[in-house]
Structure formats: C-alpha cells, structure tokens
Design a protein around this motif. Structure first.
Motif, PDB file in Angstrom:
ATOM      1  N   ASP A 138       0.858  -1.184   0.000  1.00  0.00           N
ATOM      2  CA  ASP A 138       0.000   0.000   0.000  1.00  0.00           C
ATOM      3  C   ASP A 138       0.896   1.236   0.000  1.00  0.00           C
ATOM      4  OD1 ASP A 138      -1.723   2.096   0.523  1.00  0.00           O
ATOM      5  OD2 ASP A 138      -2.773   1.102   2.170  1.00  0.00           O
ATOM      6  N   GLN A 139       0.793   2.052  -1.050  1.00  0.00           N
ATOM      7  CA  GLN A 139       1.696   3.196  -1.186  1.00  0.00           C
ATOM      8  C   GLN A 139       1.411   4.295  -0.171  1.00  0.00           C
ATOM      9  OE1 GLN A 139       4.465   3.026  -3.483  1.00  0.00           O
ATOM     10  NE2 GLN A 139       3.671   0.978  -3.041  1.00  0.00           N
ATOM     11  N   ARG A 140       0.281   4.230   0.504  1.00  0.00           N
ATOM     12  CA  ARG A 140       0.004   5.197   1.573  1.00  0.00           C
ATOM     13  C   ARG A 140       0.670   4.785   2.881  1.00  0.00           C
ATOM     14  NH1 ARG A 140      -6.317   4.666   1.221  1.00  0.00           N
ATOM     15  NH2 ARG A 140      -5.536   2.512   1.172  1.00  0.00           N
ATOM     16  N   ARG A 141       1.058   3.505   2.960  1.00  0.00           N
ATOM     17  CA  ARG A 141       1.698   2.998   4.185  1.00  0.00           C
ATOM     18  C   ARG A 141       2.944   2.206   3.819  1.00  0.00           C
ATOM     19  NH1 ARG A 141      -3.093   0.883   8.298  1.00  0.00           N
ATOM     20  NH2 ARG A 141      -4.059   2.923   8.662  1.00  0.00           N
ATOM     21  N   ARG A 142       3.824   2.853   3.088  1.00  0.00           N
ATOM     22  CA  ARG A 142       5.044   2.150   2.662  1.00  0.00           C
ATOM     23  C   ARG A 142       5.948   1.825   3.842  1.00  0.00           C
ATOM     24  NH1 ARG A 142       5.204   5.867  -1.962  1.00  0.00           N
ATOM     25  NH2 ARG A 142       6.720   7.083  -0.783  1.00  0.00           N
ATOM     26  N   GLY A 143       5.903   2.644   4.887  1.00  0.00           N
ATOM     27  CA  GLY A 143       6.695   2.326   6.070  1.00  0.00           C
ATOM     28  C   GLY A 143       6.297   0.984   6.651  1.00  0.00           C
ATOM     29  N   LEU A 144       4.986   0.772   6.774  1.00  0.00           N
ATOM     30  CA  LEU A 144       4.493  -0.500   7.300  1.00  0.00           C
ATOM     31  C   LEU A 144       4.774  -1.634   6.320  1.00  0.00           C
ATOM     32  CD1 LEU A 144       3.001  -1.901   9.602  1.00  0.00           C
ATOM     33  CD2 LEU A 144       0.850  -1.414   8.402  1.00  0.00           C
ATOM     34  N   ALA A 145       4.606  -1.377   5.008  1.00  0.00           N
ATOM     35  CA  ALA A 145       4.902  -2.400   4.001  1.00  0.00           C
ATOM     36  C   ALA A 145       6.371  -2.815   4.057  1.00  0.00           C
ATOM     37  CB  ALA A 145       4.550  -1.888   2.607  1.00  0.00           C
ATOM     38  N   GLY A 146       7.245  -1.840   4.258  1.00  0.00           N
ATOM     39  CA  GLY A 146       8.674  -2.140   4.326  1.00  0.00           C
ATOM     40  C   GLY A 146       9.094  -2.819   5.614  1.00  0.00           C
ATOM     41  N   ALA A 147       8.197  -2.828   6.612  1.00  0.00           N
ATOM     42  CA  ALA A 147       8.549  -3.392   7.923  1.00  0.00           C
ATOM     43  C   ALA A 147       8.626  -4.911   7.916  1.00  0.00           C
ATOM     44  CB  ALA A 147       7.541  -2.932   8.977  1.00  0.00           C
TER      45      ALA A 147
END
Length: 435
Positions: free
Chosen positions: A143-152
């Motif tokens: 999800d590009q709105r939550r890339r931080g979480l996606a990258g986690a």
C-alpha cells in the motif's frame, strides 16, 4: 484491488519468511563466534586473541556484502526482484549448511579457518542483496500510503531471525559441554538446508512488482549501480551514513555484548542468549509500531529518535551488565535492542527504497547499505573487543558508538524526507525530494 492486495500480502510474507531464514543463516555465525568458534578454529592462541581472530572472520562476511550488493543488485534491477531473491536464498542456505560439516583445527589444521573464511565470504555475498531485495519487493507491492508499514516485513524478519538463531543455540547449550563442542554447535548450521527449502518454495511463488514491470516496459537504457552513482550520489552517501549507528548497535547486543558477558564478567552463556531472546521478541512487536509512526510523522524523525535513544542508553546498558544481576542484564538488552534499536531499523527500510528510482533502486540500495554495513557492523565486534583489550573497560566502546551516532545524525539531517514520494512513477527520471 483484491488481486493487488493478494500480491502485497504474498510479497510481504515472502519478505518476512525469506529474510528470517536468510538472516538466521548469517546471524547464527555471530552467535557461534561469541560462544565456541574461537575454541574450535583458533585453539593455538590465547582466549582474547582467539576471540579477535573469530570476530575477524565474522567481519570478512561483511567485506563480501558490497560486492554482493553490486552483482545481485544489478541483477535485480535488470532481471527482476524475484530472480535475485531466489538466488540469494540458495547461496546463503548452502554456505551455512557447509559450515555445519566443516572439519575443525584439530582435524585439518590451518585449512579449517581458511575454509571457514571462504564460506563466510559466500554468506556475505548472498546477504549483500538479500535485505534490500526483500524490502524493495514488499515496498513496491505494498500500500503506497503505508510504505513504512509495508517495508517493515523485512526488518521484522531480521528480528525474528535473531530470535530464531539465539533460541536454537539456547536449546543446544543445554547439552553437556563435551557434546556441544563435538556436534551440538553444528546442528544450527545444518538447519540451513531446511531454511533453504522453505524460503525457496515461498519466494518462487511471488509475482514481479508493478513498479519494475512499468520501468521495464518504458525500456530505460541505464539501470543499476553505476546509474545510481551518477544520478543520485547524494542518496548513496545518505544511506551509507545512516547505517553507522543502526548497524553498529545491531551487532553490539547479540554479538559483542554476549561475548562480553561470558568472557569479561564470567556470566553464563545462557544468560546472554536469554537476554537477546527476550529483547528480540520485544523487537518483533516494536518494528511495525515504529514503521507506522514513520508513515505518520516521517522517516527521519523516528530514525533520529532511535539513534539518539540508543546512544544515550549505552552507558546505562553497560552499568546494568556490571551488576551481574540476571533481571538487570535482561532489562538492559530489552530497552537497548528491543525498543531503542528498532526505532532506527523500522523506518530505514522504506526510506532507503524511496531514495532511489525504480531502475536503480535495488542496486543503489543494496550497495550503499552494505558499504555502511562494512564500515559499522562488520567491524564493530572486532573494534569493540580491541578497545576493551586496550583499556580494560567498556567506556571506549561507548564513545565509539557515540561517534557512529553523530555520523548517522548528520546523514539524517542531509537526507530528504520521502514518505510522500510517488515511487511507482520514478522509473525513468531522477529522484525528487518531497517534504
């Protein structure tokens, strides 16, 4: 939308499981280096010198990581993220299993440490592309709105790998000393074959990322590391600098501090591993929390807070170790490795991916990250042990980690905030800074 979410979940799972298994391979060596390898591969020298020699072979793995970042990163930018990630898991799984069957010094003499170094180089080469590839895969699919979480997913895998590697060694330390020395230490390495099979199965079923496919269809001529160095040299330098504190603290706790407890404070090996185990469990929960905070507040503020907190905790950490009280020791590890450190690790994943274009993302990310690994984490146990031997006290180690933190804060001040950047459309143009 349903298909997109399914691919994002599968990519996240592949990043989590693959990173867990591959970094298990890499970290199991660090645990063994702190506990047993100096006695088996360097028995002809003093205990301190043997520890230094073992940590030197530990550092060798980091020397191969930039080369792996160049070769595997370019492969990932040219042929795809999935191809590179399948290759890395094969390299690391085979090298780890071979360490588990390696003859020791009393069997083949000097060839034992030579072969150990060669296999460590293969491990390092594979690790050079692994983490960046896993992060890029999950960030580009997520999800590009939550890339931080996606990258986690990938940093959470690193925490799980630490938990797994430490926990398995903790089990085998329950063996009688002679059995652990003869064969018990080998089994965690031999499990690398099992890790290889699981990771290969999961990663081979992941689809290529939309961002990579878009860049491929655009038929961009220049891709990979040299394009990144030419178009985005600042991003390369920012990544290298940001790694100093994060990677230094990453190997202070599970490697140097465990050796410090057993060799300097004469505490049990089990206590050090238990402390790392509990802290790693806390870290698994802390990573997604700090990743979400980076989606809300930005990558740099969260990262800087983690760096400063880690540096400030260094002195209390060593004071708690000095009490020799088990609860105090565990508390020191939990705060430092379980809470302060993941505040750097969590936002780092998405930030590093966002700093580069699609066509240079994997190579630039992997190479710059691994150069930082060599300069910080790879030599941290060796330098810290040498400083301890020179001074007879831990204070020079704390000063050294403070210097690494200053370098990271400078990089954070220079680097751009990127959480609002559109990375999917960045395949054919230079990076832009967004606030």
């Amino acid at each position: 939308m349903t298909e997109t979410r399914r691919h994002a979940r599968r990519a996240g799972l592949a990043a989590l499981v693959g990173t867990t298994l591959e970094w298990y391979d890499f970290l199991i060596y660090g645990t063994a280096a702190a506990l047993i390898l100096n006695k088996l591969f360097f028995p002809a020298i003093s205990p301190v010198a043997g520890t230094l020699a073992t940590f030197a072979t530990y550092a060798v793995g980091f020397l191969a990581r930039p080369l792996g970042g160049i070769v595997l990163g370019n492969l990932g930018d040219r042929l795809g993220r999935k191809t590179m990630l399948v290759l890395t898991i094969v390299l690391m799984g085979v090298a780890t299993a071979l360490i588990g069957v390696l003859p020791t010094y009393d069997r083949i003499g000097v060839w034992a440490p030579v072969l150990l170094i060669l296999l460590r180089l293969v491990q390092g080469f594979g690790a050079g592309g692994e983490y960046a590839g896993a992060v890029v895969l999950s960030v580009e699919h997520g999800d590009q709105r939550r890339r931080g979480l996606a990258g986690a997913w990938a940093p959470a895998g690193f925490a799980l790998a630490t938990l797994l590697a430490t926990g398995i060694y903790q089990l085998f330390l329950l063996l009688p000393d002679d059995q652990f020395r003869q064969w018990g230490w080998r089994v965690p390495f031999l499990l690398g074959i099992v890790m290889l099979a699981i990771g290969y199965f999961i990663r081979s079923g992941v689809a290529e990322t939309p961002a990579f496919e878009h860049a491929k269809q655009a038929q961009v001529a220049k891709v990979g590391l040299f394009a990144a160095l030419r178009r985005q040299p600042k991003s390369v330098l920012v990544v290298i600098g940001a790694r100093f504190a994060e990677n230094g603290f990453a190997y202070l706790f599970p490697v140097f501090a465990v050796a410090f407890l057993t060799q300097q404070l004469d505490l049990s090996e089990s206590l050090g591993l238990t402390a790392v185990l509990v802290a790693s469990a806390v870290q698994v929960a802390a990573v997604p929390l700090f990743a979400l905070l980076s989606d809300r507040w930005g990558r740099r503020p969260v990262y800087a807070a983690g760096a400063i907190a880690s540096a400030l905790w260094t002195v209390p950490f060593f004071l708690l170790l000095g009490t020799r009280e088990p609860l105090a020791v565990v508390a020191g590890f939990v705060v430092g490795f379980g809470i302060c450190y993941p505040a750097m690790l969590a936002p780092q994943a998405a930030w590093f991916a966002e700093l580069f274009d699609t066509t240079t993302r994997l190579a630039g990310f992997a190479f710059a990250r691994e150069i930082g690994s060599v300069l910080a984490g790879g030599f941290l146990p060796l330098i810290a042990t040498a400083l301890l031997a020179w001074s007879g006290h831990w204070w020079p180690v704390a000063v050294y980690l403070g210097l690494l933190t200053v370098l990271t804060l400078v990089a954070l001040a220079v680097g751009p905030e990127t959480r609002s950047r559109d990375i999917d459309s960045a395949g054919t143009r230079p990076a832009v800074t967004t606030g």
